[in-house]
Design an enzyme around this catalytic site. Structure first.
Site, PDB file in Angstrom:
ATOM      1  N   ASN A   1       0.851  -1.193   0.000  1.00  0.00           N
ATOM      2  CA  ASN A   1       0.000   0.000   0.000  1.00  0.00           C
ATOM      3  C   ASN A   1       0.892   1.251   0.000  1.00  0.00           C
ATOM      4  O   ASN A   1       1.707   1.436   0.910  1.00  0.00           O
ATOM      5  CB  ASN A   1      -0.902  -0.049   1.243  1.00  0.00           C
TER       6      ASN A   1
ATOM      7  N   HIS B   1       0.967   5.974   2.079  1.00  0.00           N
ATOM      8  CA  HIS B   1       1.757   6.769   3.030  1.00  0.00           C
ATOM      9  C   HIS B   1       2.899   7.517   2.353  1.00  0.00           C
ATOM     10  O   HIS B   1       3.411   8.490   2.900  1.00  0.00           O
ATOM     11  CB  HIS B   1       2.239   5.877   4.178  1.00  0.00           C
TER      12      HIS B   1
ATOM     13  N   ARG C   1       4.185  18.654   2.025  1.00  0.00           N
ATOM     14  CA  ARG C   1       4.807  19.868   1.502  1.00  0.00           C
ATOM     15  C   ARG C   1       4.131  20.379   0.229  1.00  0.00           C
ATOM     16  O   ARG C   1       4.599  21.328  -0.382  1.00  0.00           O
ATOM     17  CB  ARG C   1       6.300  19.612   1.219  1.00  0.00           C
TER      18      ARG C   1
ATOM     19  N   HIS D   1      -5.561   3.679  -1.690  1.00  0.00           N
ATOM     20  CA  HIS D   1      -6.913   4.056  -1.265  1.00  0.00           C
ATOM     21  C   HIS D   1      -7.160   5.488  -1.724  1.00  0.00           C
ATOM     22  O   HIS D   1      -6.505   6.415  -1.245  1.00  0.00           O
ATOM     23  CB  HIS D   1      -6.980   3.954   0.270  1.00  0.00           C
TER      24      HIS D   1
ATOM     25  N   ARG E   1      -9.282   8.277  -1.155  1.00  0.00           N
ATOM     26  CA  ARG E   1     -10.307   8.683  -0.188  1.00  0.00           C
ATOM     27  C   ARG E   1     -11.120   9.837  -0.744  1.00  0.00           C
ATOM     28  O   ARG E   1     -10.638  10.620  -1.576  1.00  0.00           O
ATOM     29  CB  ARG E   1      -9.657   9.092   1.140  1.00  0.00           C
TER      30      ARG E   1
ATOM     31  N   ARG F   1      -6.950  12.846   0.908  1.00  0.00           N
ATOM     32  CA  ARG F   1      -5.905  13.271   1.861  1.00  0.00           C
ATOM     33  C   ARG F   1      -4.529  12.705   1.506  1.00  0.00           C
ATOM     34  O   ARG F   1      -3.530  13.232   1.912  1.00  0.00           O
ATOM     35  CB  ARG F   1      -6.291  12.895   3.291  1.00  0.00           C
TER      36      ARG F   1
ATOM     37  N   GLU G   1      -8.578   0.538  -3.290  1.00  0.00           N
ATOM     38  CA  GLU G   1      -9.466   0.586  -2.109  1.00  0.00           C
ATOM     39  C   GLU G   1     -10.340   1.824  -2.220  1.00  0.00           C
ATOM     40  O   GLU G   1      -9.837   2.923  -2.498  1.00  0.00           O
ATOM     41  CB  GLU G   1      -8.648   0.714  -0.832  1.00  0.00           C
TER      42      GLU G   1
ATOM     43  N   GLU H   1     -11.400  -9.257   2.715  1.00  0.00           N
ATOM     44  CA  GLU H   1     -10.156  -8.892   3.392  1.00  0.00           C
ATOM     45  C   GLU H   1     -10.517  -8.697   4.856  1.00  0.00           C
ATOM     46  O   GLU H   1     -11.348  -7.840   5.185  1.00  0.00           O
ATOM     47  CB  GLU H   1      -9.532  -7.608   2.817  1.00  0.00           C
TER      48      GLU H   1
ATOM     49  N   HIS I   1      -4.127  -4.546   7.684  1.00  0.00           N
ATOM     50  CA  HIS I   1      -4.259  -3.361   8.526  1.00  0.00           C
ATOM     51  C   HIS I   1      -3.381  -3.469   9.766  1.00  0.00           C
ATOM     52  O   HIS I   1      -3.517  -4.407  10.545  1.00  0.00           O
ATOM     53  CB  HIS I   1      -5.705  -3.053   8.961  1.00  0.00           C
TER      54      HIS I   1
HETATM   55  N1  PXP Z   1      -6.123  -3.008   3.928  1.00  0.00           N
HETATM   56  C1  PXP Z   1      -7.055  -2.043   3.904  1.00  0.00           C
HETATM   57  C2  PXP Z   1      -8.402  -2.379   3.411  1.00  0.00           C
HETATM   58  C3  PXP Z   1      -6.751  -0.727   4.311  1.00  0.00           C
HETATM   59  O1  PXP Z   1      -7.710   0.224   4.292  1.00  0.00           O
HETATM   60  C4  PXP Z   1      -5.435  -0.431   4.711  1.00  0.00           C
HETATM   61  C5  PXP Z   1      -5.076   0.967   5.084  1.00  0.00           C
HETATM   62  O2  PXP Z   1      -5.240   1.810   3.995  1.00  0.00           O
HETATM   63  C6  PXP Z   1      -4.497  -1.469   4.702  1.00  0.00           C
HETATM   64  C7  PXP Z   1      -4.859  -2.754   4.343  1.00  0.00           C
HETATM   65  C8  PXP Z   1      -3.064  -1.243   5.097  1.00  0.00           C
HETATM   66  O3  PXP Z   1      -3.024  -0.858   6.434  1.00  0.00           O
HETATM   67  P1  PXP Z   1      -1.642  -0.355   7.060  1.00  0.00           P
HETATM   68  O4  PXP Z   1      -1.291   0.901   6.340  1.00  0.00           O
HETATM   69  O5  PXP Z   1      -1.979  -0.148   8.496  1.00  0.00           O
HETATM   70  O6  PXP Z   1      -0.644  -1.449   6.823  1.00  0.00           O
END
Ligand code: PXP
Length: 257
Positions: free
Chosen positions: A17, A20, A28, A53, A55, A59, A80, A161, A204
């Protein structure tokens, strides 16, 4: 062999994912670091799937990132999204290989809790049908609760999931007894979903401490990991971070009974 259909011989597939990376970029307001470049580095480290994801409040991942990922990433994308008219439209235009439907609340820091499939069954079922028509393989991000898994199976989604947040938090807190209870709940959920003919994913809050016990479960097909893996990448680089997670998964899977 189609890795999205066949059981993975070397343990669950790893979805990386990249949200981040976008969070860091947006701090910035410019275009560095680029989540698309991060995804390409993750592929070189062995990522099987790239997860992101989009959103409602944008964000982290932005619409342009989605296009960039679609154009440049050669492994399956796991998009996502909340089940909204706007997201369904974007997904139909983007046509990612996979979609994970998640609950979304504006005030939350991250996705807290799973989707209530039971409480909005018709809406989820119709969304799954629309996404299947668009050629997307849908998973529902739910808690490992028997009633939610039953509803997910009845909705026509081919995958679930399971939300691993509570388990991961217990591992981080060093509460082994609680972690074992959550692990048992997840194991039962995975077996229930498998028995209903679904593919099983989990994610997660997972990190290098909490991932192995899940990867060791024979019935788990995919793990989706973001925050801890991207954090690890700050120290060792993205390619090495993905290699470390893949090694952790493969080691654990090698110890399966
Ligand atoms: N799976 C889903 C459905 C999520 O929403 C997220 C967070 O965006 C993750 C996995 C990954 O979670 P983490 O960033 O805490 O590893």
């Amino acid at each position: 062999m189609n890795p999205l259909v066949e059981p993975a011989p070397r343990g669950p597939l790893l979805g990386v994912n990249v949200d981040h990376v976008a969070t860091l970029r947006n701090a910035r307001g410019g275009d560095f670091p680029d989540p698309v470049q991060a995804a390409l580095h993750a592929l070189r480290g062995g990522a099987d799937i790239i997860t992101f994801h989009l959103r409602e409040d944008r964000r982290h991942i932005r619409d342009a990132d989605v296009l960039g990922l679609r154009e440049q990433v050669q492994v399956p994308l796991n998009f996502e999204a909340a089940l909204t008219a706007e997201m369904l439209d974007i997904i139909e235009r983007t046509r990612p290989q996979m979609v994970c439907l998640v609950p979304e609340r504006r005030q939350e820091v991250t996705t807290e809790g799973g989707l209530d499939v039971r409480g909005q069954f018709e809406r989820v079922r119709d969304g799954c049908a629309r996404l299947a028509d668009a050629g997307c393989r849908v998973s529902l991000f739910i808690e490992a609760e028997p009633a939610q898994i039953d509803a997910a199976a009845a909705s026509g989604a081919p995958c679930v999931e399971l939300h691993t947040g509570a388990y991961a938090n217990a591992v981080d807190a060093g509460d082994d007894a609680l972690a074992q209870r959550h692990l048992q709940r997840l194991r039962a959920g995975i077996e229930q979903a498998r028995a209903a003919g679904m593919r099983t994913h989990a994610g997660h809050g997972l990190n290098l401490r909490s991932t192995a016990a899940l990867a060791a479960m024979p019935a788990i097909d995919e793990l989706h990991i973001g925050h801890a893996l991207v954090g690890h990448a700050l120290f060792v680089g993205m390619e090495q971070a993905v290699r470390d997670y893949k090694a952790c998964i493969e080691r654990a899977a090698g110890q399966r009974p």
